[in-house]
Design a protein around this motif. Structure first.
Motif, PDB file in Angstrom:
ATOM      1  N   ALA A  15      -3.502  -3.582  -2.715  1.00  0.00           N
ATOM      2  CA  ALA A  15      -2.776  -2.693  -1.805  1.00  0.00           C
ATOM      3  C   ALA A  15      -3.750  -1.881  -0.958  1.00  0.00           C
ATOM      4  O   ALA A  15      -3.506  -1.636   0.235  1.00  0.00           O
ATOM      5  CB  ALA A  15      -1.858  -1.769  -2.605  1.00  0.00           C
ATOM      6  N   LEU A  18      -5.015  -4.097   1.802  1.00  0.00           N
ATOM      7  CA  LEU A  18      -4.044  -4.221   2.892  1.00  0.00           C
ATOM      8  C   LEU A  18      -4.108  -3.011   3.819  1.00  0.00           C
ATOM      9  O   LEU A  18      -4.103  -3.142   5.042  1.00  0.00           O
ATOM     10  CB  LEU A  18      -2.630  -4.373   2.333  1.00  0.00           C
ATOM     11  CG  LEU A  18      -2.275  -5.679   1.630  1.00  0.00           C
ATOM     12  CD1 LEU A  18      -0.825  -5.652   1.177  1.00  0.00           C
ATOM     13  CD2 LEU A  18      -2.515  -6.878   2.544  1.00  0.00           C
ATOM     14  N   THR A 113       6.216 -14.654   3.062  1.00  0.00           N
ATOM     15  CA  THR A 113       5.417 -14.178   4.193  1.00  0.00           C
ATOM     16  C   THR A 113       4.251 -15.111   4.498  1.00  0.00           C
ATOM     17  O   THR A 113       3.953 -15.387   5.662  1.00  0.00           O
ATOM     18  CB  THR A 113       4.913 -12.751   3.923  1.00  0.00           C
ATOM     19  OG1 THR A 113       6.037 -11.909   3.638  1.00  0.00           O
ATOM     20  CG2 THR A 113       4.179 -12.188   5.131  1.00  0.00           C
ATOM     21  N   TRP A 114       3.576 -15.605   3.452  1.00  0.00           N
ATOM     22  CA  TRP A 114       2.473 -16.527   3.707  1.00  0.00           C
ATOM     23  C   TRP A 114       2.963 -17.804   4.380  1.00  0.00           C
ATOM     24  O   TRP A 114       2.360 -18.285   5.343  1.00  0.00           O
ATOM     25  CB  TRP A 114       1.732 -16.874   2.421  1.00  0.00           C
ATOM     26  CG  TRP A 114       0.736 -17.985   2.640  1.00  0.00           C
ATOM     27  CD1 TRP A 114       0.823 -19.278   2.191  1.00  0.00           C
ATOM     28  CD2 TRP A 114      -0.463 -17.934   3.424  1.00  0.00           C
ATOM     29  NE1 TRP A 114      -0.243 -20.025   2.627  1.00  0.00           N
ATOM     30  CE2 TRP A 114      -1.055 -19.223   3.387  1.00  0.00           C
ATOM     31  CE3 TRP A 114      -1.091 -16.924   4.152  1.00  0.00           C
ATOM     32  CZ2 TRP A 114      -2.244 -19.518   4.056  1.00  0.00           C
ATOM     33  CZ3 TRP A 114      -2.277 -17.220   4.814  1.00  0.00           C
ATOM     34  CH2 TRP A 114      -2.842 -18.503   4.767  1.00  0.00           C
ATOM     35  N   HIS A 137       6.254  -3.487   4.666  1.00  0.00           N
ATOM     36  CA  HIS A 137       5.957  -4.924   4.630  1.00  0.00           C
ATOM     37  C   HIS A 137       4.988  -5.359   5.714  1.00  0.00           C
ATOM     38  O   HIS A 137       4.281  -6.357   5.561  1.00  0.00           O
ATOM     39  CB  HIS A 137       7.267  -5.722   4.760  1.00  0.00           C
ATOM     40  CG  HIS A 137       7.067  -7.194   4.929  1.00  0.00           C
ATOM     41  ND1 HIS A 137       7.302  -7.856   6.128  1.00  0.00           N
ATOM     42  CD2 HIS A 137       6.637  -8.148   4.068  1.00  0.00           C
ATOM     43  CE1 HIS A 137       7.039  -9.144   5.992  1.00  0.00           C
ATOM     44  NE2 HIS A 137       6.634  -9.355   4.756  1.00  0.00           N
ATOM     45  N   ARG A 139       2.135  -4.406   6.830  1.00  0.00           N
ATOM     46  CA  ARG A 139       0.714  -4.526   6.511  1.00  0.00           C
ATOM     47  C   ARG A 139       0.419  -5.877   5.854  1.00  0.00           C
ATOM     48  O   ARG A 139      -0.582  -6.530   6.169  1.00  0.00           O
ATOM     49  CB  ARG A 139       0.262  -3.389   5.600  1.00  0.00           C
ATOM     50  CG  ARG A 139       0.283  -2.028   6.261  1.00  0.00           C
ATOM     51  CD  ARG A 139      -0.261  -0.952   5.327  1.00  0.00           C
ATOM     52  NE  ARG A 139      -0.099   0.366   5.913  1.00  0.00           N
ATOM     53  CZ  ARG A 139      -0.930   0.916   6.781  1.00  0.00           C
ATOM     54  NH1 ARG A 139      -1.994   0.244   7.170  1.00  0.00           N
ATOM     55  NH2 ARG A 139      -0.709   2.127   7.259  1.00  0.00           N
ATOM     56  N   ARG A 140       1.263  -6.274   4.931  1.00  0.00           N
ATOM     57  CA  ARG A 140       1.059  -7.561   4.267  1.00  0.00           C
ATOM     58  C   ARG A 140       1.200  -8.697   5.268  1.00  0.00           C
ATOM     59  O   ARG A 140       0.436  -9.661   5.250  1.00  0.00           O
ATOM     60  CB  ARG A 140       2.059  -7.714   3.113  1.00  0.00           C
ATOM     61  CG  ARG A 140       1.939  -9.030   2.354  1.00  0.00           C
ATOM     62  CD  ARG A 140       2.535  -8.915   0.956  1.00  0.00           C
ATOM     63  NE  ARG A 140       3.920  -8.538   0.966  1.00  0.00           N
ATOM     64  CZ  ARG A 140       4.948  -9.398   0.929  1.00  0.00           C
ATOM     65  NH1 ARG A 140       4.705 -10.709   0.900  1.00  0.00           N
ATOM     66  NH2 ARG A 140       6.195  -8.961   0.907  1.00  0.00           N
ATOM     67  N   LEU A 144      -1.827 -11.377   6.148  1.00  0.00           N
ATOM     68  CA  LEU A 144      -1.634 -12.810   5.914  1.00  0.00           C
ATOM     69  C   LEU A 144      -1.674 -13.599   7.211  1.00  0.00           C
ATOM     70  O   LEU A 144      -2.232 -14.705   7.251  1.00  0.00           O
ATOM     71  CB  LEU A 144      -0.319 -13.037   5.168  1.00  0.00           C
ATOM     72  CG  LEU A 144      -0.347 -12.572   3.707  1.00  0.00           C
ATOM     73  CD1 LEU A 144       1.023 -12.746   3.066  1.00  0.00           C
ATOM     74  CD2 LEU A 144      -1.394 -13.345   2.914  1.00  0.00           C
ATOM     75  N   GLU A 172       5.985  -4.036  -2.876  1.00  0.00           N
ATOM     76  CA  GLU A 172       4.786  -4.411  -2.127  1.00  0.00           C
ATOM     77  C   GLU A 172       3.512  -4.257  -2.947  1.00  0.00           C
ATOM     78  O   GLU A 172       2.531  -4.959  -2.707  1.00  0.00           O
ATOM     79  CB  GLU A 172       4.671  -3.574  -0.850  1.00  0.00           C
ATOM     80  CG  GLU A 172       5.619  -4.008   0.241  1.00  0.00           C
ATOM     81  CD  GLU A 172       5.408  -5.456   0.657  1.00  0.00           C
ATOM     82  OE1 GLU A 172       4.258  -5.832   0.958  1.00  0.00           O
ATOM     83  OE2 GLU A 172       6.387  -6.203   0.661  1.00  0.00           O
ATOM     84  N   ALA A 176       1.222  -7.430  -3.014  1.00  0.00           N
ATOM     85  CA  ALA A 176      -0.134  -7.365  -2.465  1.00  0.00           C
ATOM     86  C   ALA A 176      -1.090  -8.246  -3.247  1.00  0.00           C
ATOM     87  O   ALA A 176      -2.021  -8.830  -2.681  1.00  0.00           O
ATOM     88  CB  ALA A 176      -0.621  -5.923  -2.457  1.00  0.00           C
ATOM     89  N   ALA A 179      -0.584 -11.684  -2.057  1.00  0.00           N
ATOM     90  CA  ALA A 179      -1.127 -11.778  -0.703  1.00  0.00           C
ATOM     91  C   ALA A 179      -2.642 -11.961  -0.727  1.00  0.00           C
ATOM     92  O   ALA A 179      -3.194 -12.750   0.046  1.00  0.00           O
ATOM     93  CB  ALA A 179      -0.757 -10.534   0.097  1.00  0.00           C
TER      94      ALA A 179
END
Length: 219
Positions: A15, A18, A113-114, A137, A139-140, A144, A172, A176, A179
């Motif tokens: 985190a 990120l 997300t990825w 969300h 930032r993630r 990515l 998150e 993270a 991520a």
């Protein structure tokens, strides 16, 4: 005691990564740098319609398009079941609010997300984009998409800090960690598929000043 502290520190490292890696790339609709494409991430449906959080993301995307900060929109979400179709619901919402259908491209395999970021680059050819999501969300998403090879800025959509917001923020912390692994190992998305030209065609239409006609994006 020391072991517990160490576990907490290690759990918070992703985190922290990120936050440090994306801090200067988060903006509002009013001041985000322009980019060819806006990417809107799915956030659930209620009875086939965008959830309030998803609707707010889409409202921000409408503003980005109308203020000419983006020229095309990629809506990416889950369509893994016949009775659940985030991208089509997102497209319909945008069209109702004045975004031309041919400026919208659908990614039906944005399962997380990825996958959305990887497919945006590898399938749709996105190189520079504005990402639209809530603050907890975005930032993630930025980290990515950066790992996937996209030069991205984020719009953090405002929300009241209600139960859903705090749940999302807590989630998150766990997300993270995944991520960080995705960014490090860059796995193939769950479904890669062939290269699609929807974004390329939407941007070509924008260059010609055309905004009418049938939709881009394929299942």
């Amino acid at each position: 005691m020391q072991g517990g502290v160490l576990v907490c520190v290690l759990a918070l490292l992703p985190a922290t990564w990120l936050r440090l890696s994306t801090g200067d790339r988060i903006h509002t609709v009013a001041d985000v740098p322009s980019a060819p494409v806006g990417v809107v991430f799915g956030a659930g449906l209620w009875n086939g319609e965008p959830s309030p959080y998803l609707a707010h993301r889409l409202d921000a995307a409408v503003r980005l398009y109308k203020e000419r900060r983006v020229r095309a929109l990629l809506v990416t979400g889950d369509n893994s079941r016949h009775d659940y179709d985030e991208p089509d619901a997102m497209r319909a919402y945008l069209v109702k609010r004045g975004v031309p259908d041919r400026r919208i491209v659908s990614d039906f395999a944005g399962f997380d997300t990825w996958d959305s970021c990887s497919r945006a680059r590898r399938v749709f050819g996105v190189r520079k984009a504005v990402l639209v999501s809530q603050g907890f969300h975005v930032r993630r998403a930025l980290a990515l998409c950066g790992a996937a090879g996209i030069d991205a800025y984020g719009v953090a959509v405002d929300e009241p800090h209600d139960v859903t917001w705090y749940f999302g923020g807590t989630r998150e912390v766990v997300a993270a960690g995944k991520a960080a692994l995705d960014a490090a190992f860059e796995p193939d998305p769950r479904f890669l598929g062939p290269r699609e030209r929807g974004i390329e065609e939407a941007l070509a239409l924008a260059e010609r000043g055309s905004g009418s006609g049938s939709g881009s994006g394929t299942r």
